[in-house]
Design an enzyme around this catalytic site. Structure first.
Site, PDB file in Angstrom:
ATOM      1  N   LYS A 181      70.916   7.657  87.718  1.00 19.26           N
ATOM      2  CA  LYS A 181      72.114   7.513  86.888  1.00 19.26           C
ATOM      3  C   LYS A 181      72.459   6.035  86.681  1.00 19.26           C
ATOM      4  CE  LYS A 181      74.482  11.810  88.225  1.00 19.26           C
ATOM      5  NZ  LYS A 181      75.716  12.353  88.827  1.00 19.26           N
ATOM      6  N   GLY A 230      79.677  20.156  94.997  1.00 11.43           N
ATOM      7  CA  GLY A 230      79.430  20.687  93.661  1.00 11.43           C
ATOM      8  C   GLY A 230      78.558  21.920  93.648  1.00 11.43           C
TER       9      GLY A 230
END
Length: 548
Positions: free
Chosen positions: A513, A268
């Protein structure tokens, strides 16, 4: 990797560190050695890196070169470019370099040449951007697109944001780009309030189309569009995706012909060269995006072929290791003297700290030495009126990268001359410092009494001997920006190899998360928080109390 050679290299560097610390004086070193600037400089065409103001000697640089050899950096580099699966924890190749391999040959992963697929996606991106720019792509009510909103986070946001700001002088008239990343509703609300739904195009950037922050913002944007235009079918004319999860893309209402994919060998934070760069293409045009790719490719070729002694990413990486592991610097300041590079420090924070912020080796053993530094900075001259005080007279050793162009892309030449003068002056001031003797000589001509001078003089002393590297180039165009970003990518790679970490995974972002998903129903009031620790449970209780 030879453990004995590595141990010997570190021992040699530790010995040199003891010799250099407190003994190498940069002001005196320049006075004694007029050739120091010539010897400690490296160039790639107009891009010049002056590393002569660093706390280094010939012996230090030679020892760092031996460390790179002992760590097999060049062999790892060649494996990366060849498509070997050097991301060992995820069993993936690391091939963001293939995305800019425009003039190179085949690159194989699992026996398949990836270059045809890379070029096919580039062709699709080019064709799509041409439709938007020409007005052939129209919104639901038949109007031309004027605003593009990229919805992503992390690498799907920071890279495009940084490049779009850096290349602002090259933006195409008639298209404005906006970026939404934070799940804080203020980000999407503030962005949408000034936009016209009829002329706005959204890019949803999420490889798996499951990233929570991105999808939350995407559905809020979708609801806004449908509410304004009054027709759910409008979604297909106002949303495209950068994703490989075509089933989820279709369920959202996006035509899968308008979904652009990339591959699991593109991390990413290294993805701006891929379809993640779509907002860049829409902002500056495909030709400028290709110049960006070609700039990165030129740095790739330099990194692959230049010997360690003249290899810019190698040199920067090795000097960084010297400061981190031998001289004890915990941070690195990135100080671009270019307002258009205002987002570069934040971009490099992710690129560096998410890559090398690791505490176990590639084979899972605990690390007993320091790894990635803290990366931070702001553009000059703003920083001079903020945190430079700490760099000059604080107690921390903070190596600095100054970044500056010889030529501005605006007509205000006097502004640019002052900007460059400030940049060069800061580097010189950090290196030279100011002795008490010099301070007292300056104050001697003032109206201060000897007693007042005795009090003031120590406050005005600059220790100097503060290290910096100057990165100078002709101008900030797409080609040069590509070189700069690739330069830092390869620096990060080299340091990761020396520290024996996997620079291409990021397990550290997962726990928060996971816990956020568990806490959400408690924050919403649907579940009791009694099972959590006392602090978390207490905070949730107070939160509900504040909500009334």
């Amino acid at each position: 990797m030879s453990a004995d050679k590595l141990t010997a290299s570190w021992e040699e560097l530790d010995q040199l560190g003891a010799e250099v610390s407190g003994k190498l004086n940069l002001r005196r070193a320049f006075a004694d050695d007029p050739a120091r600037f010539e010897r400690y400089g490296a160039a790639l065409n107009d891009l010049f890196v002056d590393y002569s103001k660093n706390l280094i000697t010939d012996d230090v640089m030679a020892a760092l070169g031996r460390l790179a050899k002992a760590a097999n950096v060049e062999e790892w580099r060649d494996r990366m470019f060849a498509g070997d699966k050097i991301n060992v924890t995820e069993n993936r190749a690391v091939l963001h370099t293939a995305l800019r391999n425009l003039d190179g040959g085949a690159i194989e992963v699992d026996g398949e040449d990836v270059m045809p697929a890379v070029k096919e996606v580039l062709a699709r991106l080019k064709a799509f951007a041409a439709r938007v720019h020409s007005g052939a792509w129209k919104g639901h009510t038949g109007k031309k697109i004027t605003d593009v909103v990229n919805i992503g986070i992390g690498g799907s946001d920071l890279g495009p944001v940084m490049v779009n700001e850096a290349l602002r002088p090259f933006h195409i008239d008639g298209i404005r780009c906006h970026f939404v990343s934070n799940v804080d509703g203020a980000h999407i609300v503030d962005t949408l309030k000034d936009l016209n739904a009829e002329t706005t195009l959204f890019i949803i950037a999420s490889k798996t189309f499951t990233t929570d922050e991105t999808l939350t913002n995407a559905y809020s944007a979708r609801d806004w569009l449908i509410k304004v235009l009054g027709d759910e079918s409008a979604v297909a004319k106002h949303f495209v995706a950068v994703s490989t999860a075509l089933d989820k893309v279709a369920a959202f209402g996006i035509d899968t012909d308008n979904a652009f994919g990339f591959w699991d060998w593109v991390g990413g934070r290294y993805s701006l060269w891929s379809a993640i760069g779509l907002p860049i293409i829409l902002a500056v045009g495909y030709d400028k995006f290709e110049e960006l790719l070609r700039g990165a490719q030129s740095m790739d070729n330099h990194f692959k072929t230049a010997p360690v002694e003249t290899n810019i990413p190698m040199i920067l990486a090795l000097i960084g290791v010297w400061y981190r592991n031998v001289l004890g610097a915990s941070s690195q300041a990135i100080l671009p003297y270019d307002q258009h590079l205002s987002r570069l420090p934040a971009y490099l924070q992710q690129a560096d700290m998410e890559s090398n912020g690791k505490s176990v080796t590639r084979d899972g053993k605990a690390i007993a030495y320091e790894t990635g530094p803290i990366i931070w900075g702001e553009p000059g001259t703003n920083g001079q009126h903020a945190f430079y005080q700490l760099i000059h007279q604080g107690t921390e050793l903070i190596p600095v990268d100054f970044i500056v162009a010889a030529n501005a892309l605006h007509p205000l030449a006097n502004h640019h001359d002052k900007l460059v003068s400030n940049c060069l002056a800061q580097a010189e001031a950090l290196m030279r410092g100011k002795t008490e003797e010099e301070v007292r000589a300056e104050l001697a001509g003032s109206d201060l009494s000897p007693a007042e001078i005795d009090v003031l003089a120590p406050q005005k002393v600059f220790a100097g001997n503060k290290p910096s590297t100057m990165i100078l180039y002709k101008q900030l165009d797409p080609f040069t920006l590509g070189r700069l970003v690739a330069m830092y990518e390869h620096k990060i790679f080299v340091q990761g190899i020396i520290w024996n970490v996997n620079s291409y995974d990021q397990w550290g972002v997962e726990l928060g998360k996971q816990l956020a998903k568990e806490l959400l129903p408690m924050v919403e009031g649907r579940e009791d928080a009694g099972s959590r620790d006392a602090s978390t449970a207490g905070l949730i209780k107070r939160l509900h109390g504040l909500r009334g």
